[in-house]
Design an enzyme around this catalytic site. Sequence first.
Site, PDB file in Angstrom:
ATOM      1  N   ARG A 238       0.695  -0.948  -0.349  1.00  0.00           N
ATOM      2  CA  ARG A 238       0.317  -0.250   0.232  1.00  0.00           C
ATOM      3  C   ARG A 238       0.696   1.475   0.118  1.00  0.00           C
ATOM      4  O   ARG A 238       2.382   1.135   0.778  1.00  0.00           O
ATOM      5  CB  ARG A 238      -1.275   0.031   1.103  1.00  0.00           C
ATOM      6  CG  ARG A 238      -2.070  -0.968   1.283  1.00  0.00           C
ATOM      7  CD  ARG A 238      -3.171  -0.680   0.622  1.00  0.00           C
ATOM      8  NE  ARG A 238      -3.667  -1.434   0.178  1.00  0.00           N
ATOM      9  CZ  ARG A 238      -4.418  -2.643  -0.885  1.00  0.00           C
ATOM     10  NH1 ARG A 238      -2.934  -3.002  -1.401  1.00  0.00           N
ATOM     11  NH2 ARG A 238      -5.316  -3.056  -0.733  1.00  0.00           N
ATOM     12  N   GLU A 267      -3.269   7.315  -5.569  1.00  0.00           N
ATOM     13  CA  GLU A 267      -3.946   6.733  -6.502  1.00  0.00           C
ATOM     14  C   GLU A 267      -4.850   6.868  -7.747  1.00  0.00           C
ATOM     15  O   GLU A 267      -6.485   6.263  -6.890  1.00  0.00           O
ATOM     16  CB  GLU A 267      -3.712   5.133  -6.940  1.00  0.00           C
ATOM     17  CG  GLU A 267      -2.548   4.580  -6.473  1.00  0.00           C
ATOM     18  CD  GLU A 267      -2.398   2.881  -5.775  1.00  0.00           C
ATOM     19  OE1 GLU A 267      -3.325   2.614  -6.400  1.00  0.00           O
ATOM     20  OE2 GLU A 267      -1.354   2.642  -5.597  1.00  0.00           O
ATOM     21  N   HIS A 287       0.113  -0.529  -9.790  1.00  0.00           N
ATOM     22  CA  HIS A 287      -0.670  -1.121  -8.702  1.00  0.00           C
ATOM     23  C   HIS A 287      -1.261  -2.438  -9.378  1.00  0.00           C
ATOM     24  O   HIS A 287      -2.315  -3.298  -9.483  1.00  0.00           O
ATOM     25  CB  HIS A 287      -2.301  -0.862  -8.615  1.00  0.00           C
ATOM     26  CG  HIS A 287      -2.949  -0.779  -7.127  1.00  0.00           C
ATOM     27  ND1 HIS A 287      -3.365  -0.386  -5.774  1.00  0.00           N
ATOM     28  CD2 HIS A 287      -2.773  -2.384  -6.338  1.00  0.00           C
ATOM     29  CE1 HIS A 287      -3.149  -0.992  -4.968  1.00  0.00           C
ATOM     30  NE2 HIS A 287      -3.019  -2.401  -5.061  1.00  0.00           N
TER      31      HIS A 287
END
Length: 324
Positions: A238, A267, A287
């Site tokens: 994260r 993000e 991601h």
Amino acid sequence: MTARVLVSARNVRLVLGEYEARLRAAGVDLVFPDTAQVTLTEAQLLEMLPGCVAAVSMPDAYTARVIEAATPTLKLIARSGVGYDSVDLNAARAHGVWVTTTVGSNHDAVADYTLGLILDLARRITETVQSARGGAWQRFPGFELRGKVLGIVGTGRVGREVAARAKGFGLEIVAYDPFPNHGWAESAGVTYLEVDELFARARIVSLHAPSMASTRHLANEARLASMPEGGCLINTARGELVDEVALLAALNAGRMWGAALDVVADEPPTAAQAALIAHPKVITTSHCAGAAVEANIRAAAMCLDEVLRVVGGEVPLHVVPELR
């Protein structure tokens, strides 16, 4: 009676053929948002979610306002993935909404990707590719992994699988976890250290911890400064785990070899993160560490199984710990 289910997780389409008959028999109507966005905003959910019995979600903005607006109809938020920090759990508890994850669906995918980033960073693969595409034909000397110290922060499924893979490259492995698994460590040849000592010893630090108050900016200015010369930071967990301002400063100071980030604090990234993402010593990906086809199929199937359980009056299987 039809049970409407909002589906923002695109991987669900991979298993629709397998589940079509069961969903029809259960009276489930899947609703796919008409948007190219990866995640849904609060405003979009406020418009789309009311009237739905369940949602199969990405890290969408399931705020208290969204959950309250969707009650009493909403019974389940099934996250396609292992993180659930985008869901207001207090609101879910207050309104009787189950929250589940697909824990166990993608740990191999994330571990594979993590090793790929370590290799990429150590051997400067992305840098070499970009140079060759630009018309140059250069060599970029990297460093070998054998004999280097890898520090793994978080020894859940992903961290343990990273350790198993890293052993094959001759890395010495140290780890930190607030709840150490001593039996695994002994069998795997891994030494547990306190987190400050881990950063001070490890040439490569790989983060595999959840996002919570106690882990925010775990990779901070002091710990980054304590790393051995030529330190590397890998983050496939994260973005909040890393103090990005401190990381950029450490990279600019020249002591660190580089960083590989599959996740960042915001993000998609904001303008404030542009300097970090564009830094020549940083590899940034979007991601996608867990996005192997096999992992996507497993996660989609787990989510639809949870939907069918809840629509059928059962308790879901993979409920997040805070709501059990």
